[in-house]
Design a protein around this motif. Sequence first.
Motif, mmCIF file in Angstrom:
data_model
loop_
_atom_site.group_PDB
_atom_site.id
_atom_site.type_symbol
_atom_site.label_atom_id
_atom_site.label_comp_id
_atom_site.label_asym_id
_atom_site.label_seq_id
_atom_site.Cartn_x
_atom_site.Cartn_y
_atom_site.Cartn_z
ATOM 1 N N TRP A 54 0.798 -1.228 0.000
ATOM 2 C CA TRP A 54 0.000 0.000 0.000
ATOM 3 C C TRP A 54 0.835 1.285 0.000
ATOM 4 O O TRP A 54 0.522 2.213 -0.749
ATOM 5 C CB TRP A 54 -0.943 -0.008 1.207
ATOM 6 N N PRO A 55 1.914 1.407 0.767
ATOM 7 C CA PRO A 55 2.620 2.699 0.782
ATOM 8 C C PRO A 55 3.320 3.050 -0.525
ATOM 9 O O PRO A 55 3.549 4.224 -0.808
ATOM 10 C CB PRO A 55 3.651 2.514 1.917
ATOM 11 N N ARG A 56 3.673 2.069 -1.348
ATOM 12 C CA ARG A 56 4.529 2.339 -2.506
ATOM 13 C C ARG A 56 3.954 1.877 -3.846
ATOM 14 O O ARG A 56 4.534 2.191 -4.874
ATOM 15 C CB ARG A 56 5.886 1.656 -2.293
ATOM 16 N N ILE A 293 8.876 -7.030 9.104
ATOM 17 C CA ILE A 293 10.009 -6.364 8.459
ATOM 18 C C ILE A 293 9.543 -5.135 7.703
ATOM 19 O O ILE A 293 10.177 -4.066 7.749
ATOM 20 C CB ILE A 293 10.738 -7.347 7.519
ATOM 21 N N SER A 294 8.418 -5.243 7.004
ATOM 22 C CA SER A 294 7.886 -4.095 6.265
ATOM 23 C C SER A 294 7.498 -2.961 7.201
ATOM 24 O O SER A 294 7.799 -1.788 6.938
ATOM 25 C CB SER A 294 6.667 -4.532 5.444
ATOM 26 N N ILE A 295 6.854 -3.298 8.313
ATOM 27 C CA ILE A 295 6.464 -2.265 9.276
ATOM 28 C C ILE A 295 7.706 -1.610 9.881
ATOM 29 O O ILE A 295 7.764 -0.381 10.044
ATOM 30 C CB ILE A 295 5.575 -2.873 10.362
ATOM 31 N N ALA A 296 8.715 -2.426 10.195
ATOM 32 C CA ALA A 296 9.943 -1.875 10.764
ATOM 33 C C ALA A 296 10.642 -0.940 9.777
ATOM 34 O O ALA A 296 11.139 0.133 10.159
ATOM 35 C CB ALA A 296 10.878 -3.010 11.171
ATOM 36 N N ALA A 301 12.090 4.434 8.105
ATOM 37 C CA ALA A 301 12.116 5.471 7.079
ATOM 38 C C ALA A 301 11.431 6.745 7.562
ATOM 39 O O ALA A 301 11.909 7.857 7.315
ATOM 40 C CB ALA A 301 11.447 4.950 5.807
ATOM 41 N N LYS A 302 10.333 6.622 8.266
ATOM 42 C CA LYS A 302 9.620 7.790 8.777
ATOM 43 C C LYS A 302 10.451 8.513 9.830
ATOM 44 O O LYS A 302 10.528 9.751 9.845
ATOM 45 C CB LYS A 302 8.280 7.357 9.367
ATOM 46 N N SER A 309 14.462 16.256 8.547
ATOM 47 C CA SER A 309 13.675 17.491 8.471
ATOM 48 C C SER A 309 14.011 18.415 9.646
ATOM 49 O O SER A 309 14.144 19.631 9.482
ATOM 50 C CB SER A 309 12.190 17.154 8.464
ATOM 51 N N ASP A 310 14.172 17.815 10.838
ATOM 52 C CA ASP A 310 14.529 18.628 11.998
ATOM 53 C C ASP A 310 15.912 19.244 11.837
ATOM 54 O O ASP A 310 16.148 20.406 12.195
ATOM 55 C CB ASP A 310 14.480 17.773 13.256
#
Length: 382
Positions: A54-56, A293-296, A301-302, A309-310
Amino acid sequence: MPYTESGVSLLVLTENDSKSAIEWVFLKPLTTQLWLALMGGFFFTGLVVWTIEWPRNPEYQGSSLRQCSTALYFSFSTLTFSHGQIIRSPLSKIVVVIWCFVVLVIVQSYTASLSSILTAKRLRPSVTDLEQLRSNGDYIGYQSGSFVRSVLIKEGFNVNRLKDYPNKEEYAKALRKGSKNGGVSAIVDEIPYITSFLSDPKYINEFQMVNRIYKTPGLGFVFPQKSPLVHDLSVAILDLGAEGSRIEKKWLGTETPLPSYGIPNTDAAPLTLRSFSGLFIITVCMSALMLLISIAKSVHAKYTKVRDSDMQSADGDGRSEGHRGFGPLQNDMGNGSMADQPHHEARNEHPQGVSGIRESPGDVEPNDSVPEHAILIEMNTR
């Protein structure tokens, strides 16, 4: 020594079960638990693939209905291996490869079991045991002069319900008539005689032997007492070996394949969930691992994106503060710190607004140019 083993069994008429509701026969190769587990596997695999893709992957994005239909279509299309190339993540590909292997094994087993069910003779015995005959009050036949009569009386059958028949032709007629039409529901006789009856091609597909109910020592030869032939013949029977089996098959018809001494099972046993439990455990564990693994990776990445960004924001704030610290030097015209100020062109709406420009002789360079820091502008407020 007996030359063949014996026992008492039932000879019954065969009922054809092919007229049953065979339109649902395709469900019989698998048990209910295995069907439910298979459906759960499809939904679970679709959910895992959707979560990873879903994300990509644009194929799994859009409205909720579109996402759900895409995930379900992809999952169930693996049943016929027509899922196509709508996945991109290597993690999804690992999940799909393992699940396709599970589906392949189950489909091949299902095909073999269904073929066995459809091609096997769907014949069932009309009677399965003596208790059924006793409770129904049916008539029972036996061979004339056989000890089977006393066995049946001992089992509690009424003498009036017993009928004797001299040969196999009478057996067939009585069984075809049935107990309600002047015949019998079953013939009770010794196994070698029933085997000989079934070896006849005229009867093998119409009748069936079921449920061994009594065991006897076997069939043997009878001699006068103290006959010397008893010992010699017993030794000869023991020495026959494989030849004895060949003779028995030729003369007694035991080459006819017999059902088990219990109720014959003409249908193939359905496949159970336990038979494929290992495959389901492997696919669930691997799918869960790929999902973790995908969630990790997504969380990492987030987190990395937020940290970058910070850092960029902090760097931008530092540069902004530097500019703000330099601004007062530009605006402060009377603090004497003119060395860091850039050249400004003074303009006034009134031509007389500029009274003059004083130059320091020491600041004049040889090429008659005046340095920027040596220019002083006096504004006339008149």
